[in-house]
Design an enzyme around this catalytic site. Structure first.
Site, mmCIF file in Angstrom:
data_model
loop_
_atom_site.group_PDB
_atom_site.id
_atom_site.type_symbol
_atom_site.label_atom_id
_atom_site.label_comp_id
_atom_site.label_asym_id
_atom_site.label_seq_id
_atom_site.Cartn_x
_atom_site.Cartn_y
_atom_site.Cartn_z
ATOM 1 N N TYR A 135 23.706 33.498 -41.783
ATOM 2 C CA TYR A 135 24.501 32.563 -42.583
ATOM 3 C C TYR A 135 25.556 33.277 -43.428
ATOM 4 O O TYR A 135 26.546 32.681 -43.818
ATOM 5 C CB TYR A 135 23.603 31.731 -43.520
ATOM 6 C CG TYR A 135 22.767 30.684 -42.813
ATOM 7 C CD1 TYR A 135 22.747 30.574 -41.434
ATOM 8 C CD2 TYR A 135 21.995 29.802 -43.545
ATOM 9 C CE1 TYR A 135 21.973 29.632 -40.799
ATOM 10 C CE2 TYR A 135 21.217 28.841 -42.923
ATOM 11 C CZ TYR A 135 21.207 28.765 -41.538
ATOM 12 O OH TYR A 135 20.429 27.819 -40.920
ATOM 13 N N LYS A 190 11.580 36.873 -34.794
ATOM 14 C CA LYS A 190 11.876 36.734 -33.361
ATOM 15 C C LYS A 190 12.044 38.158 -32.851
ATOM 16 O O LYS A 190 13.064 38.528 -32.249
ATOM 17 C CB LYS A 190 13.140 35.860 -33.184
ATOM 18 C CG LYS A 190 13.426 35.428 -31.766
ATOM 19 C CD LYS A 190 12.456 34.395 -31.225
ATOM 20 C CE LYS A 190 12.751 34.128 -29.759
ATOM 21 N NZ LYS A 190 11.704 33.378 -29.066
ATOM 22 N N ASP A 222 9.413 30.433 -32.543
ATOM 23 C CA ASP A 222 9.187 29.288 -31.648
ATOM 24 C C ASP A 222 7.719 28.870 -31.698
ATOM 25 O O ASP A 222 7.397 27.672 -31.741
ATOM 26 C CB ASP A 222 9.650 29.596 -30.208
ATOM 27 C CG ASP A 222 9.321 31.017 -29.764
ATOM 28 O OD1 ASP A 222 8.893 31.841 -30.603
ATOM 29 O OD2 ASP A 222 9.464 31.309 -28.565
ATOM 30 N N ASP A 246 15.348 27.837 -42.985
ATOM 31 C CA ASP A 246 16.070 26.566 -43.139
ATOM 32 C C ASP A 246 15.417 25.508 -42.250
ATOM 33 O O ASP A 246 15.092 24.393 -42.680
ATOM 34 C CB ASP A 246 17.529 26.826 -42.698
ATOM 35 C CG ASP A 246 18.445 25.662 -42.979
ATOM 36 O OD1 ASP A 246 17.987 24.668 -43.571
ATOM 37 O OD2 ASP A 246 19.632 25.742 -42.595
ATOM 38 N N ASP A 250 12.245 22.476 -43.396
ATOM 39 C CA ASP A 250 12.443 21.029 -43.186
ATOM 40 C C ASP A 250 11.322 20.455 -42.323
ATOM 41 O O ASP A 250 10.845 19.351 -42.553
ATOM 42 C CB ASP A 250 13.788 20.750 -42.510
ATOM 43 C CG ASP A 250 14.886 20.473 -43.527
ATOM 44 O OD1 ASP A 250 14.689 20.846 -44.709
ATOM 45 O OD2 ASP A 250 15.916 19.889 -43.150
#
Ligand code: NAD
Length: 362
Positions: A135, A190, A222, A246, A250
């Site tokens: 980001y 990851k 994942d 992020d 959520d």
């Protein structure tokens, strides 16, 4: 103690007003100063994060933030959009650690889309690194590709990067938080595909050696996304990078089924923090007096605990919230048959009453 109060846009002003009322009945010594932020600040000063608001936030011990944004600002140049105010505050205050608890309250088990037995008693803490990763990584932009699958074509690119100190400090935050809970940390990465996240995993493992009392495990993002809906209660503290955090925070929030209930905290290395509900400005219900103020009230409790060193006052707010839920009071977003529907103000009144009663009875 000084609290900067930044209500923002939409329901922000309604829900922050209730949180401030709750803070005011706790009989603590603090000063509050309110300022415009987001779309409201853009309208008044031509910028979503005016210098005066930023100065106030920097000088305060903590920022109580409502929400910003409205569809009507979507066509503005990016730098003037309300959401830029949040990014500006994070960057200028160095708020690198984002805490998002996902707690399923006993009375709201039915609000989740998962089976009650999977989420009853759920209490997860997602810790997301907030100022690094893809980001913020440079370089980024658009250009003409010189290689890849389509040389000569227009392409866009971002840069994923993490430095050792950035990973170390968020790992310390996670291990220390786990020590106050059930002493388990899951680091999400990851590492099987990304160099950045192999490095993340290595550094978190090294830091973990300083916390032999905390169990550390690692999970690919994942798989973490799957496990969060398959067996969410097996997580305690989850620590991860900015982008994975992020998305996963959520997902974890929605396990509880009630976005109006979820607080969040973003802290810097001096424990100065920004406290806000996990939801947005909800323009669809703004001004109607129906928004759920509990996420903001619970954010104020986190503020007392993390930045203002008032854990008992935080406990009083949290138990008052449980009490009003036990009384069957519900705003529209968490209402179900057999419970009593109340508005924003009435919900605030009920929390205030529960706290005041507790004060009298000691
Ligand atoms: P949202 O969270 O504002 O709303 C999503 C849905 O949840 C809406 O139906 C809304 O009515 C409901 N909702 C949210 N909070 C609620 C509450 N406290 N009580 C009852 N119902 C509630 O997300 P959105 O609609 O995608 O975004 C609206 C605006 O908010 C956009 O401009 C977006 O950019 C902005 N936003 C701001 C923040 C922030 O300030 N941190 C975060 C997310 C979105």
């Amino acid at each position: 103690m000084k609290i900067a109060v930044l209500p923002g846009d939409g329901i922000g002003t309604e829900i922050v007003a209730e949180a401030v009322r709750v803070l005011n009945v706790l009989d603590l010594k603090f000063e509050t100063e309110t300022a415009l932020v987001g779309g409201a600040a853009y309208e008044a000063h031509g910028h979503p994060l005016p210098e005066s608001t930023l100065k106030l936030a920097k000088e305060a011990d903590a920022v109580l933030f409502g929400a910003v944004g409205d569809w009507k600002y979507d066509k503005l140049e990016r730098q003037f959009r309300p959401e830029q105010a949040i990014l500006g505050l994070r960057k200028n205050l160095g708020l690198f650690a984002n805490f998002r608890p996902a707690i399923c309250y006993e009375q709201l088990v039915g609000a989740s889309s998962l089976k009650p037995e999977l989420i009853a008693g759920l209490d997860i803490l997602i810790i997301r690194e907030l100022t690094g990763d893809i980001y913020f990584g440079q370089p980024r932009g658009r250009r003409t590709a010189v290689d890849g699958h389509f040389p000569g074509a227009e392409e866009a690119f971002d840069t994923m990067r993490y430095s050792r100190p950035e990973i170390e400090r968020i790992a310390h935050v996670a291990f220390q938080a786990a020590r106050k809970r059930s002493k388990r940390v899951t680091s999400v990465d990851k590492a099987n595909v990304l160099e950045t996240f192999q490095f993340w995993k290595d550094v978190v493992t090294e830091v973990g050696k300083e916390y032999p009392d905390v169990a550390l495990d690692h999970m690919y993002v994942d798989n973490a996304a799957m496990q969060l809906v398959k067996e969410p209660k097996k997580f305690d503290v989850v620590v991860t990078g900015n982008m994975f955090g992020d998305i996963l925070s959520d997902e974890a929030a929605m396990l509880t089924g009630s976005i109006g209930m979820l607080p969040s905290a973003s802290l810097n290395s001096s424990n100065q923090g920004l406290y806000e509900p996990s939801h947005g400005s909800a323009p669809d219900i703004a001004g109607k007096g129906v928004a759920n103020p509990l996420a903001t009230i619970l954010s104020a409790a986190m503020m007392l605990r993390f930045s203002l060193n008032q854990p008992e006052a935080a406990d009083r707010i949290e138990s008052a919230v449980k009490q009003v839920l036990a009384q069957g009071l519900r705003t529209a977003d968490i209402w179900s048959a057999g419970t009593t529907k109340v508005g924003t103000r009435e919900m605030g009144d009920a929390v205030v009453a529960a706290i005041t009663k507790k004060t009298i009875t000691g």
